[in-house]
Design a protein around this motif. Structure first.
Motif, short mmCIF file in Angstrom:
data_model
loop_
_atom_site.label_atom_id
_atom_site.label_comp_id
_atom_site.label_asym_id
_atom_site.label_seq_id
_atom_site.Cartn_x
_atom_site.Cartn_y
_atom_site.Cartn_z
N SER A 91 2.92 -1.72 -8.97
CA SER A 91 2.84 -0.30 -8.66
C SER A 91 2.16 0.46 -9.79
O SER A 91 1.30 1.31 -9.55
N THR A 92 2.51 0.13 -11.02
CA THR A 92 1.89 0.77 -12.18
C THR A 92 0.39 0.47 -12.23
O THR A 92 -0.40 1.31 -12.65
N GLU A 94 -1.41 0.28 -9.72
CA GLU A 94 -1.94 0.93 -8.54
C GLU A 94 -2.22 -0.01 -7.38
O GLU A 94 -3.14 0.21 -6.58
N THR A 96 -1.72 -1.41 -3.74
CA THR A 96 -1.33 -0.73 -2.51
C THR A 96 -0.48 -1.62 -1.62
O THR A 96 0.32 -1.13 -0.83
N ARG A 138 1.80 1.93 -1.25
CA ARG A 138 1.22 3.27 -1.03
C ARG A 138 0.14 3.12 0.03
O ARG A 138 -0.29 2.02 0.32
#
Length: 141
Positions: A91-92, A94, A96, A138
């Motif tokens: 997550s850090t 980025e 998805t 995300r």
């Protein structure tokens, strides 16, 4: 218990014993992604659980590999804790989407962490039945 980053080579012994006893350490190393992030779960100096994660697939996709917990340490939340650290790292960075090829007995571990089954069951030779599982972190841009 402490979970911390470790060199990938430090994970091989436990991964071999638990996941791939028919492979040599050199064979295992040949299938490791060069950019994998590895963590180990320790109680004192004893390595009880490991996992790897790194980019693989489409842009934003990260793959979990080599999740293993020592037999004497199972059902103590070690796998879930390792998985949480791997997901936080992705997550850090980025990511998805995080995905894995999960052994069917480990399916519930991933489901509790928000993953869903994304394939039919398939057989991995000398290892057993698996399913692809995924979790969106995300929306894709």
């Amino acid at each position: 218990m402490i979970i911390r980053p470790v060199p990938v080579e430090q994970t091989r012994g436990l991964r071999q014993r638990v996941l791939r006893p028919l492979e040599t350490l050199a064979e295992m190393a040949a299938h490791e992604p060069a950019d994998a992030f590895a963590v180990g779960a320790f109680r004192g100096d004893e390595l009880l659980g490991v996992g790897l994660i790194g980019p693989e697939g489409r842009v934003g996709d990260w793959r979990i590999r080599g999740m293993a917990t020592a037999p004497q340490a199972r059902r103590q939340g070690i796998g879930a804790a390792v998985l949480d650290v791997l997901l936080a790292h992705a997550s850090t960075a980025e990511a998805t989407r995080v995905w894995c090829s999960a052994r069917t007995p480990a399916r519930s571990l991933y489901e509790r962490a928000g993953f869903r089954v994304a394939s039919e069951e398939f057989e991995v030779q000398d290892i057993g039945p698996h399913v692809v599982m995924e979790r969106l972190l995300r929306d894709r841009a």
